[in-house]
Design a protein around this motif. Sequence first.
Motif, PDB file in Angstrom:
ATOM      1  N   THR A   1       0.860  -1.265  -0.029  1.00 36.35           N
ATOM      2  CA  THR A   1      -0.057   0.112  -0.052  1.00 36.35           C
ATOM      3  C   THR A   1       0.789   1.271   0.005  1.00 36.35           C
ATOM      4  N   TRP A   2       0.722   2.058  -0.893  1.00 39.96           N
ATOM      5  CA  TRP A   2       1.637   3.290  -1.194  1.00 39.96           C
ATOM      6  C   TRP A   2       0.993   4.690  -0.501  1.00 39.96           C
ATOM      7  N   LEU A   3       1.915   5.247   0.256  1.00 34.00           N
ATOM      8  CA  LEU A   3       1.344   6.742   0.622  1.00 34.00           C
ATOM      9  C   LEU A   3       2.208   7.648  -0.490  1.00 34.00           C
ATOM     10  N   ARG A   4       1.438   8.777  -0.927  1.00 38.82           N
ATOM     11  CA  ARG A   4       2.192   9.531  -1.559  1.00 38.82           C
ATOM     12  C   ARG A   4       1.641  11.106  -1.187  1.00 38.82           C
ATOM     13  N   VAL A   5       2.748  11.879  -1.016  1.00 37.62           N
ATOM     14  CA  VAL A   5       2.239  13.184  -0.336  1.00 37.62           C
ATOM     15  C   VAL A   5       2.860  14.418  -1.522  1.00 37.62           C
TER      16      VAL A   5
ATOM     17  N   PHE B   1       7.381  19.217  -4.068  1.00 36.95           N
ATOM     18  CA  PHE B   1       7.912  18.417  -3.132  1.00 36.95           C
ATOM     19  C   PHE B   1       6.761  17.159  -3.201  1.00 36.95           C
ATOM     20  N   THR B   2       7.534  15.952  -3.490  1.00 38.80           N
ATOM     21  CA  THR B   2       6.928  14.714  -3.205  1.00 38.80           C
ATOM     22  C   THR B   2       7.461  13.740  -2.736  1.00 38.80           C
ATOM     23  N   VAL B   3       6.731  12.863  -1.729  1.00 40.73           N
ATOM     24  CA  VAL B   3       7.504  11.662  -0.946  1.00 40.73           C
ATOM     25  C   VAL B   3       6.501  10.652  -1.050  1.00 40.73           C
ATOM     26  N   ARG B   4       6.951   9.406  -1.608  1.00 40.82           N
ATOM     27  CA  ARG B   4       6.245   8.301  -1.956  1.00 40.82           C
ATOM     28  C   ARG B   4       6.754   7.194  -1.019  1.00 40.82           C
ATOM     29  N   VAL B   5       5.972   6.453  -0.068  1.00 36.92           N
ATOM     30  CA  VAL B   5       6.455   5.493   0.910  1.00 36.92           C
ATOM     31  C   VAL B   5       5.604   4.243   0.863  1.00 36.92           C
ATOM     32  N   PRO B   6       6.041   3.163   0.814  1.00 38.09           N
ATOM     33  CA  PRO B   6       5.309   1.953   1.263  1.00 38.09           C
ATOM     34  C   PRO B   6       5.027   1.889   2.696  1.00 38.09           C
ATOM     35  N   LEU B   7       3.426   1.643   2.952  1.00 36.14           N
ATOM     36  CA  LEU B   7       3.071   1.624   4.450  1.00 36.14           C
ATOM     37  C   LEU B   7       3.116   0.311   4.926  1.00 36.14           C
ATOM     38  N   ASP B   8       3.345  -0.768   4.154  1.00 38.98           N
ATOM     39  CA  ASP B   8       3.307  -2.307   4.909  1.00 38.98           C
ATOM     40  C   ASP B   8       4.347  -3.147   4.315  1.00 38.98           C
ATOM     41  N   SER B   9       5.531  -2.514   4.022  1.00 41.65           N
ATOM     42  CA  SER B   9       6.490  -3.203   3.330  1.00 41.65           C
ATOM     43  C   SER B   9       7.902  -2.721   3.418  1.00 41.65           C
ATOM     44  N   ASP B  10       8.815  -3.451   3.973  1.00 40.74           N
ATOM     45  CA  ASP B  10      10.212  -3.070   4.227  1.00 40.74           C
ATOM     46  C   ASP B  10      11.039  -3.225   2.832  1.00 40.74           C
TER      47      ASP B  10
ATOM     48  N   PHE C   1      15.146   5.642  -0.040  1.00 37.18           N
ATOM     49  CA  PHE C   1      15.554   5.207   1.043  1.00 37.18           C
ATOM     50  C   PHE C   1      14.714   3.763   1.387  1.00 37.18           C
ATOM     51  N   SER C   2      15.375   2.973   2.284  1.00 38.41           N
ATOM     52  CA  SER C   2      15.063   1.735   2.599  1.00 38.41           C
ATOM     53  C   SER C   2      13.921   1.773   3.549  1.00 38.41           C
ATOM     54  N   GLY C   3      13.003   0.607   3.800  1.00 34.04           N
ATOM     55  CA  GLY C   3      12.057   0.775   4.746  1.00 34.04           C
ATOM     56  C   GLY C   3      12.369   0.969   6.190  1.00 34.04           C
ATOM     57  N   ASP C   4      13.807   0.373   6.295  1.00 36.41           N
ATOM     58  CA  ASP C   4      14.015   0.534   7.825  1.00 36.41           C
ATOM     59  C   ASP C   4      14.966   1.732   7.861  1.00 36.41           C
ATOM     60  N   GLY C   5      15.296   2.557   6.742  1.00 37.59           N
ATOM     61  CA  GLY C   5      16.022   3.639   7.151  1.00 37.59           C
ATOM     62  C   GLY C   5      17.449   3.642   7.136  1.00 37.59           C
ATOM     63  N   ARG C   6      18.077   2.262   6.901  1.00 37.00           N
ATOM     64  CA  ARG C   6      19.366   2.010   7.201  1.00 37.00           C
ATOM     65  C   ARG C   6      20.167   2.198   5.685  1.00 37.00           C
ATOM     66  N   SER C   7      19.479   2.386   4.567  1.00 35.18           N
ATOM     67  CA  SER C   7      20.002   2.567   3.292  1.00 35.18           C
ATOM     68  C   SER C   7      19.373   3.836   2.711  1.00 35.18           C
ATOM     69  N   ILE C   8      20.404   5.001   2.563  1.00 38.31           N
ATOM     70  CA  ILE C   8      19.970   6.131   1.901  1.00 38.31           C
ATOM     71  C   ILE C   8      20.436   6.534   0.896  1.00 38.31           C
ATOM     72  N   ALA C   9      20.064   6.893  -0.366  1.00 43.01           N
ATOM     73  CA  ALA C   9      20.816   7.424  -1.483  1.00 43.01           C
ATOM     74  C   ALA C   9      20.275   9.015  -1.622  1.00 43.01           C
ATOM     75  N   VAL C  10      21.059   9.853  -1.860  1.00 40.71           N
ATOM     76  CA  VAL C  10      20.671  11.204  -2.074  1.00 40.71           C
ATOM     77  C   VAL C  10      21.418  11.739  -3.492  1.00 40.71           C
ATOM     78  N   ASN C  11      20.640  12.255  -4.318  1.00 39.32           N
ATOM     79  CA  ASN C  11      21.277  12.844  -5.492  1.00 39.32           C
ATOM     80  C   ASN C  11      20.835  14.442  -5.642  1.00 39.32           C
TER      81      ASN C  11
END
Length: 219
Positions: free
Chosen positions: A70-74, A99-108, A124-134
């Motif tokens: 399930t995706w959340l998009r703001v 500004f747009t952010v899109r995140v899965p609500l029920d998946s890592d 960014f990964s679901g657990d926040g341990r991997s982040i890539a910024v360009n």
Amino acid sequence: IRAMALGEPVTVDVETLQTGTTRVSARTQLPIDAIRTQLPTLPLGFADGSSAFDIQVDIPSRAAPRDAPTWLRVHSTLQGMAIDLPAPLGKPSEGRRPFTVRVPLDSDEAPGELVYDAALAARFSGDGRSIAVNLGDTLPALPDGAGVVLRGHIDDLNVAAWHAVLVDLPVASDLALPPVSVALDVRRLQLPPQTFDDVSLALRHEDSAQHHLVDDYLS
């Protein structure tokens, strides 16, 4: 459907897309103070004002694969909200910077995505341990394993201005930092009282022990 959220009126629509996905859409005007109240861990001290936000939740159909998230998009143009950050991320209240952010609500498994105008794109990964910024509008690939990767080109980098912002971020003193890799091409780097043109900046932090990363790199 009309409702209230964070003390503000919200218009909610529900529709079924051709794919069978159920989309719940909402539009509301949100002041930054209300966002801070609901998300107190986010460092939002640099923002002021309010802006219109479009919020979508896409719920997969029963026919979708079991792991379909399930995706959340703001999304917001951020008009009416001032961003008090150095170039290239700051903006006046009256300016528009989508500004747009899109995140899965029920998946890592599926990564989240963030795009800020043409200035910044991140995954960014679901657990926040991997982040890539360009620095730019191209979404980067996530690093292998835990870590933070920053890449891109920047026209003007004021080291003192960014140092003042970063050292004020609320970071726990006992935080073990993940590996950090930075590779930036800078057209004009300001390190008062000096200025340098056409600089390639490469920084790496591999040790997971305690460090004051900003001071180590920018002092």
